[in-house]
Scaffold this motif. Structure first.
Motif, PDB file in Angstrom:
ATOM      1  N   GLY A  26      30.202  24.794 -50.717  1.00  0.00           N
ATOM      2  CA  GLY A  26      30.210  24.796 -52.161  1.00  0.00           C
ATOM      3  C   GLY A  26      29.709  23.479 -52.729  1.00  0.00           C
ATOM      4  O   GLY A  26      29.846  22.426 -52.121  1.00  0.00           O
ATOM      5  N   ARG A  27      29.167  23.540 -53.927  1.00  0.00           N
ATOM      6  CA  ARG A  27      28.539  22.378 -54.535  1.00  0.00           C
ATOM      7  C   ARG A  27      29.543  21.315 -54.943  1.00  0.00           C
ATOM      8  O   ARG A  27      29.200  20.155 -55.088  1.00  0.00           O
ATOM      9  CB  ARG A  27      27.735  22.819 -55.747  1.00  0.00           C
ATOM     10  N   THR A  28      30.793  21.696 -55.141  1.00  0.00           N
ATOM     11  CA  THR A  28      31.786  20.751 -55.626  1.00  0.00           C
ATOM     12  C   THR A  28      32.111  19.673 -54.596  1.00  0.00           C
ATOM     13  O   THR A  28      32.714  18.678 -54.915  1.00  0.00           O
ATOM     14  CB  THR A  28      33.059  21.477 -56.050  1.00  0.00           C
ATOM     15  N   TYR A  29      31.686  19.886 -53.358  1.00  0.00           N
ATOM     16  CA  TYR A  29      31.922  18.868 -52.331  1.00  0.00           C
ATOM     17  C   TYR A  29      31.238  17.560 -52.692  1.00  0.00           C
ATOM     18  O   TYR A  29      31.726  16.475 -52.370  1.00  0.00           O
ATOM     19  CB  TYR A  29      31.388  19.381 -50.986  1.00  0.00           C
ATOM     20  N   SER A  30      30.104  17.700 -53.412  1.00  0.00           N
ATOM     21  CA  SER A  30      29.298  16.530 -53.699  1.00  0.00           C
ATOM     22  C   SER A  30      30.052  15.502 -54.530  1.00  0.00           C
ATOM     23  O   SER A  30      30.732  15.843 -55.495  1.00  0.00           O
ATOM     24  CB  SER A  30      28.035  16.963 -54.458  1.00  0.00           C
ATOM     25  N   SER A  31      29.965  14.241 -54.121  1.00  0.00           N
ATOM     26  CA  SER A  31      30.512  13.092 -54.846  1.00  0.00           C
ATOM     27  C   SER A  31      32.034  13.035 -54.861  1.00  0.00           C
ATOM     28  O   SER A  31      32.610  12.294 -55.651  1.00  0.00           O
ATOM     29  CB  SER A  31      29.985  13.052 -56.286  1.00  0.00           C
ATOM     30  N   ARG A  32      32.674  13.803 -54.034  1.00  0.00           N
ATOM     31  CA  ARG A  32      34.143  13.801 -54.028  1.00  0.00           C
ATOM     32  C   ARG A  32      34.697  13.001 -52.860  1.00  0.00           C
ATOM     33  O   ARG A  32      34.164  13.032 -51.754  1.00  0.00           O
ATOM     34  CB  ARG A  32      34.676  15.218 -53.982  1.00  0.00           C
ATOM     35  N   ALA A  33      35.800  12.337 -53.156  1.00  0.00           N
ATOM     36  CA  ALA A  33      36.562  11.691 -52.100  1.00  0.00           C
ATOM     37  C   ALA A  33      37.264  12.764 -51.269  1.00  0.00           C
ATOM     38  O   ALA A  33      37.445  13.899 -51.724  1.00  0.00           O
ATOM     39  CB  ALA A  33      37.593  10.743 -52.693  1.00  0.00           C
ATOM     40  N   ALA A  34      37.649  12.409 -50.065  1.00  0.00           N
ATOM     41  CA  ALA A  34      38.335  13.354 -49.182  1.00  0.00           C
ATOM     42  C   ALA A  34      39.602  12.719 -48.634  1.00  0.00           C
ATOM     43  O   ALA A  34      39.649  11.505 -48.385  1.00  0.00           O
ATOM     44  CB  ALA A  34      37.417  13.770 -48.041  1.00  0.00           C
ATOM     45  N   GLY A  35      40.588  13.555 -48.430  1.00  0.00           N
ATOM     46  CA  GLY A  35      41.848  13.056 -47.900  1.00  0.00           C
ATOM     47  C   GLY A  35      42.453  14.023 -46.912  1.00  0.00           C
ATOM     48  O   GLY A  35      42.104  15.200 -46.884  1.00  0.00           O
ATOM     49  N   TRP A  36      43.319  13.491 -46.078  1.00  0.00           N
ATOM     50  CA  TRP A  36      44.140  14.304 -45.183  1.00  0.00           C
ATOM     51  C   TRP A  36      45.611  14.078 -45.550  1.00  0.00           C
ATOM     52  O   TRP A  36      46.040  12.927 -45.748  1.00  0.00           O
ATOM     53  CB  TRP A  36      43.911  13.920 -43.727  1.00  0.00           C
ATOM     54  N   PHE A  37      46.331  15.161 -45.624  1.00  0.00           N
ATOM     55  CA  PHE A  37      47.763  15.128 -45.857  1.00  0.00           C
ATOM     56  C   PHE A  37      48.437  15.938 -44.757  1.00  0.00           C
ATOM     57  O   PHE A  37      47.764  16.683 -44.037  1.00  0.00           O
ATOM     58  CB  PHE A  37      48.092  15.749 -47.222  1.00  0.00           C
ATOM     59  N   ARG A  38      49.748  15.783 -44.635  1.00  0.00           N
ATOM     60  CA  ARG A  38      50.472  16.575 -43.643  1.00  0.00           C
ATOM     61  C   ARG A  38      51.839  16.948 -44.181  1.00  0.00           C
ATOM     62  O   ARG A  38      52.387  16.268 -45.044  1.00  0.00           O
ATOM     63  CB  ARG A  38      50.597  15.817 -42.320  1.00  0.00           C
ATOM     64  N   GLN A  39      52.347  18.040 -43.624  1.00  0.00           N
ATOM     65  CA  GLN A  39      53.653  18.519 -44.064  1.00  0.00           C
ATOM     66  C   GLN A  39      54.425  19.054 -42.870  1.00  0.00           C
ATOM     67  O   GLN A  39      53.933  19.924 -42.144  1.00  0.00           O
ATOM     68  CB  GLN A  39      53.497  19.608 -45.128  1.00  0.00           C
ATOM     69  N   SER A  40      55.633  18.523 -42.706  1.00  0.00           N
ATOM     70  CA  SER A  40      56.544  18.992 -41.665  1.00  0.00           C
ATOM     71  C   SER A  40      57.564  19.909 -42.306  1.00  0.00           C
ATOM     72  O   SER A  40      57.823  19.820 -43.508  1.00  0.00           O
ATOM     73  CB  SER A  40      57.249  17.806 -41.014  1.00  0.00           C
TER      74      SER A  40
END
Length: 122
Positions: A26-40
């Motif tokens: 998808g086009r919205t990927y462009s110029s976006r920051a990315a993160g990883w989160f986790r949940q236990s």
């Protein structure tokens, strides 16, 4: 819109390594920051790592510094989380997310994947 699909989770012994991938479409990927989160189970979803759009800046939660590395290849629309020296307490479902800025706050991320399970055994 954008769709995020995580992969690479699994069962690993303590001290081992895994590499999580997050493929975006998808086009919205462009110029976006990315993160990883986790949940236990029974816990709030927590921040793990984030990277800016250019990949030039990264942030990590203290518990993973020196063990995890976040990276991305924008030509491939992919974000990775290399996890080394895994500990039992790293066991969680790991989620990839995209946002306008690279922060530790869930509210700053607009798009989320479905998650991939990481289980670390003793």
């Amino acid at each position: 819109q954008v769709q995020l699909v995580e992969s690479g989770g699994g069962l690993v012994q303590a001290g081992g390594s895994l590499r999580l991938s997050c493929a975006a479409s998808g086009r919205t990927y462009s110029s976006r920051a990315a993160g990883w989160f986790r949940q236990s189970p029974g816990k709030e979803r927590e921040f793990v790592a984030a990277v800016t759009w250019t990949g030039g800046s990264t942030i990590y939660t203290d518990s993973v510094k020196g063990r995890f590395t976040i990276s991305r290849d924008n030509a491939k629309n992919t974000v990775w989380l290399q996890m080394n020296g895994l500990k039992i307490e790293d066991t969680a479902v790991y989620y990839c997310a995209l946002g306008r800025i690279a922060t530790m706050e869930k509210r700053d991320y607009d798009f989320w994947g479905q998650g991939t399970q990481v289980t670390v055994s003793s």
